[in-house]
Design an enzyme around this catalytic site. Sequence first.
Site, PDB file in Angstrom:
ATOM      1  N   THR A  74       1.534  -1.151  -0.298  1.00 17.89           N
ATOM      2  CA  THR A  74      -0.152  -0.495   0.334  1.00 17.89           C
ATOM      3  C   THR A  74       0.740   1.305   0.174  1.00 17.89           C
ATOM      4  O   THR A  74       1.616   1.201   0.636  1.00 17.89           O
ATOM      5  CB  THR A  74      -0.603   0.431   1.473  1.00 17.89           C
ATOM      6  OG1 THR A  74      -0.237   0.573   2.254  1.00 17.89           O
ATOM      7  CG2 THR A  74      -1.931  -1.315   1.503  1.00 17.89           C
ATOM      8  N   HIS A  75       0.397   1.897  -0.806  1.00 19.33           N
ATOM      9  CA  HIS A  75       2.035   3.515  -0.417  1.00 19.33           C
ATOM     10  C   HIS A  75       2.772   2.944  -1.199  1.00 19.33           C
ATOM     11  O   HIS A  75       3.808   4.058  -1.174  1.00 19.33           O
ATOM     12  CB  HIS A  75       1.510   3.756   0.825  1.00 19.33           C
ATOM     13  CG  HIS A  75       0.466   4.333   0.618  1.00 19.33           C
ATOM     14  ND1 HIS A  75       0.027   5.589   1.446  1.00 19.33           N
ATOM     15  CD2 HIS A  75      -0.077   3.654   2.135  1.00 19.33           C
ATOM     16  CE1 HIS A  75      -1.117   6.001   2.119  1.00 19.33           C
ATOM     17  NE2 HIS A  75      -1.190   4.318   2.854  1.00 19.33           N
ATOM     18  N   SER A  78      17.828  -0.237 -27.213  1.00 18.84           N
ATOM     19  CA  SER A  78      17.847   0.486 -27.448  1.00 18.84           C
ATOM     20  C   SER A  78      18.280   1.075 -28.323  1.00 18.84           C
ATOM     21  O   SER A  78      19.522   0.267 -28.578  1.00 18.84           O
ATOM     22  CB  SER A  78      18.611   1.447 -25.594  1.00 18.84           C
ATOM     23  OG  SER A  78      19.565   2.828 -25.422  1.00 18.84           O
ATOM     24  N   LYS A 120      20.174  -2.224 -22.832  1.00 22.95           N
ATOM     25  CA  LYS A 120      18.729  -1.381 -22.160  1.00 22.95           C
ATOM     26  C   LYS A 120      18.012  -3.000 -23.070  1.00 22.95           C
ATOM     27  O   LYS A 120      18.127  -3.511 -23.789  1.00 22.95           O
ATOM     28  CB  LYS A 120      19.015  -0.221 -23.089  1.00 22.95           C
ATOM     29  CG  LYS A 120      19.160   0.867 -21.929  1.00 22.95           C
ATOM     30  CD  LYS A 120      18.385   0.810 -20.479  1.00 22.95           C
ATOM     31  CE  LYS A 120      16.886   1.168 -20.630  1.00 22.95           C
ATOM     32  NZ  LYS A 120      17.051   2.466 -20.313  1.00 22.95           N
ATOM     33  N   ASN A 163      13.443  -2.927 -22.625  1.00 27.36           N
ATOM     34  CA  ASN A 163      12.080  -1.821 -22.391  1.00 27.36           C
ATOM     35  C   ASN A 163      10.901  -2.311 -22.301  1.00 27.36           C
ATOM     36  O   ASN A 163      11.560  -2.921 -23.421  1.00 27.36           O
ATOM     37  CB  ASN A 163      13.097  -0.793 -23.503  1.00 27.36           C
ATOM     38  CG  ASN A 163      14.006   0.230 -22.883  1.00 27.36           C
ATOM     39  OD1 ASN A 163      14.079   0.260 -22.132  1.00 27.36           O
ATOM     40  ND2 ASN A 163      14.672   1.116 -23.695  1.00 27.36           N
ATOM     41  N   GLU A 201       3.829   0.484 -21.451  1.00 27.75           N
ATOM     42  CA  GLU A 201       4.445   1.417 -21.682  1.00 27.75           C
ATOM     43  C   GLU A 201       4.029   2.257 -22.606  1.00 27.75           C
ATOM     44  O   GLU A 201       3.261   3.265 -22.052  1.00 27.75           O
ATOM     45  CB  GLU A 201       5.848   2.425 -21.463  1.00 27.75           C
ATOM     46  CG  GLU A 201       6.597   1.780 -20.770  1.00 27.75           C
ATOM     47  CD  GLU A 201       8.593   2.070 -21.366  1.00 27.75           C
ATOM     48  OE1 GLU A 201       8.386   3.014 -21.116  1.00 27.75           O
ATOM     49  OE2 GLU A 201       8.680   1.374 -21.836  1.00 27.75           O
ATOM     50  N   LYS A 249     -16.896  10.254 -34.823  1.00 30.79           N
ATOM     51  CA  LYS A 249     -16.653   9.552 -35.032  1.00 30.79           C
ATOM     52  C   LYS A 249     -15.216   9.331 -35.049  1.00 30.79           C
ATOM     53  O   LYS A 249     -15.114   7.805 -35.035  1.00 30.79           O
ATOM     54  CB  LYS A 249     -17.168   9.539 -36.718  1.00 30.79           C
ATOM     55  CG  LYS A 249     -18.535   9.084 -37.654  1.00 30.79           C
ATOM     56  CD  LYS A 249     -18.870   8.781 -37.862  1.00 30.79           C
ATOM     57  CE  LYS A 249     -19.575  10.217 -38.316  1.00 30.79           C
ATOM     58  NZ  LYS A 249     -20.691  10.608 -37.432  1.00 30.79           N
TER      59      LYS A 249
HETATM   60  N1  ARG Z   1     -21.685  13.186 -42.295  1.00 33.64           N
HETATM   61  C1  ARG Z   1     -22.742  13.058 -41.502  1.00 33.64           C
HETATM   62  C2  ARG Z   1     -22.673  12.799 -39.466  1.00 33.64           C
HETATM   63  O1  ARG Z   1     -21.371  11.819 -39.757  1.00 33.64           O
HETATM   64  C3  ARG Z   1     -23.636  12.640 -41.579  1.00 33.64           C
HETATM   65  C4  ARG Z   1     -25.209  13.257 -41.087  1.00 33.64           C
HETATM   66  C5  ARG Z   1     -25.183  14.685 -41.420  1.00 33.64           C
HETATM   67  N2  ARG Z   1     -26.867  15.174 -41.355  1.00 33.64           N
HETATM   68  C6  ARG Z   1     -27.182  16.171 -42.153  1.00 33.64           C
HETATM   69  N3  ARG Z   1     -28.038  16.766 -41.337  1.00 33.64           N
HETATM   70  N4  ARG Z   1     -26.278  17.582 -42.017  1.00 33.64           N
HETATM   71  O2  ARG Z   1     -22.921  13.313 -38.879  1.00 33.64           O
END
Ligand code: ARG
Length: 461
Positions: free
Chosen positions: A154-155, A276, A282, A284, A289, A324
Amino acid sequence: MKSWSGRFKEESSTLLDEFNESISFDKKLYKEDIKGSIAHCKMLNKINVLTDKESEKIQNGLKKIKGLMEEGKLEFSIENEDIHMNIECLLIDEVGKIGKKLHSARSRNDQIAIDLRMFLLEKTNGIMNCIVELLDVLLNISKRNIEIILPGYTHLQKAQPIRLSFYFMAYFQMLRRDYERFEDSLKRTNSMVLGSGALSGVPYKTDRGFLREELGFSSISENALDSVSDRDFVIEFQSCSAMLMMHLSRLSEEMILWATSEFGFIEIPDRHSTGSSIMPQKKNPDVFELIRGKTGRVYGNLMSILTVMKGLPLAYNKDMQEDKESLFDSVATLEKCLKILIEVMPEIKFNPQNMESGLKSGFLNATDMADYLVSKGMEFRNAHKIVGELVAYSLDKNKSLEDLKLEELKGFSKLFDGEIYNRLSFENSIESKVSFGSSSIENINKSFQSAQSFLSSKRNI
Ligand code: ARG
């Protein structure tokens, strides 16, 4: 020409096209987009918006586009902005003007929401399968090394002795909860949002039950405005991912520490270590990491989507296109980290001697000595004080508690007798922990059983 060009008097600027596009990254969703479009097309046929012939032609066109994509023969264009409009344009090129009917009763807003949900359902399942594999690796390491005892900290100061199996089973529990968190998130991701239109539904007798069945979703979303507005399912995935990475990062940190010459508890296989460019000696632990480092980017991905969403008015806003890249990044990072751990962990070599010599200093049996005095009738607080004084005394004499003679011990408390030496052995210290969930062999075996039944219930889901 853009599909939405009707109300515009000018061509859009090239810089706008470059700035606005998402095709460079959302092309990853082509399978989901085509699957969604085929289901939508069948549904339009079912409700008589498309004839049998039209529906068949569109479906064949979509399948052809998918095939060409898989052969690497498709070129997308940034003028068509995203995966949805690119596929629609390719379809129109392929099947002619009936292709223009496909976008009846839908919007890109419900299209992207359904695509992302389909993508995440598949990826989450894949990640859960990897977690199961890693859990299996941890269970096997634990089973194989039940004899090994090492200092528990611990610690980062030596605290009490534990078994190596107990240590790895602790990580088993953490990763098991991670699995369950992902599993739980699926309930909410698994909602069929297609048929919500732009934001308020569509003026067609869209059969959303049919779409749900075609796309294999478990439920149908109940409010169109909500369906196209929220990305909470992405945030939930990012949050589960951040938690998983936090656990993997702590494990990695300990492997890095244990591989140092100061600890010397483990050896990482050569084939999973790096050298290294300047220091010839070395070796590593880059793998660990990097896992620790990549945790930072997954945390960043969570913060990014939380921040993107926090001030958005309903419904869709273009900000949401920013969901995305960070999502794809977390998925890829998790897959890579889990896969490498599944490969490296079983090959780590443990050095039980070094772990054992680590037990020699640090008074890891001091609590056992206090508990011994309690068993002889002393109040715990008083026992704690006396053993504290004995630790200070031993430090002065450069000895361990078990090196002290009985007369020396009696000088601190008359309650000491010869039995104490037995209580001070590290093995006995561990076995004296009889509480459920403790480090004794009996408890560890119980944890193996529950781990085993968890794994058998989850394998190959
Ligand atoms: N490429 C857009 C996105 O990924 C798709 C939806 C677009 N919708 C719009 N009303 N422009 O969010």
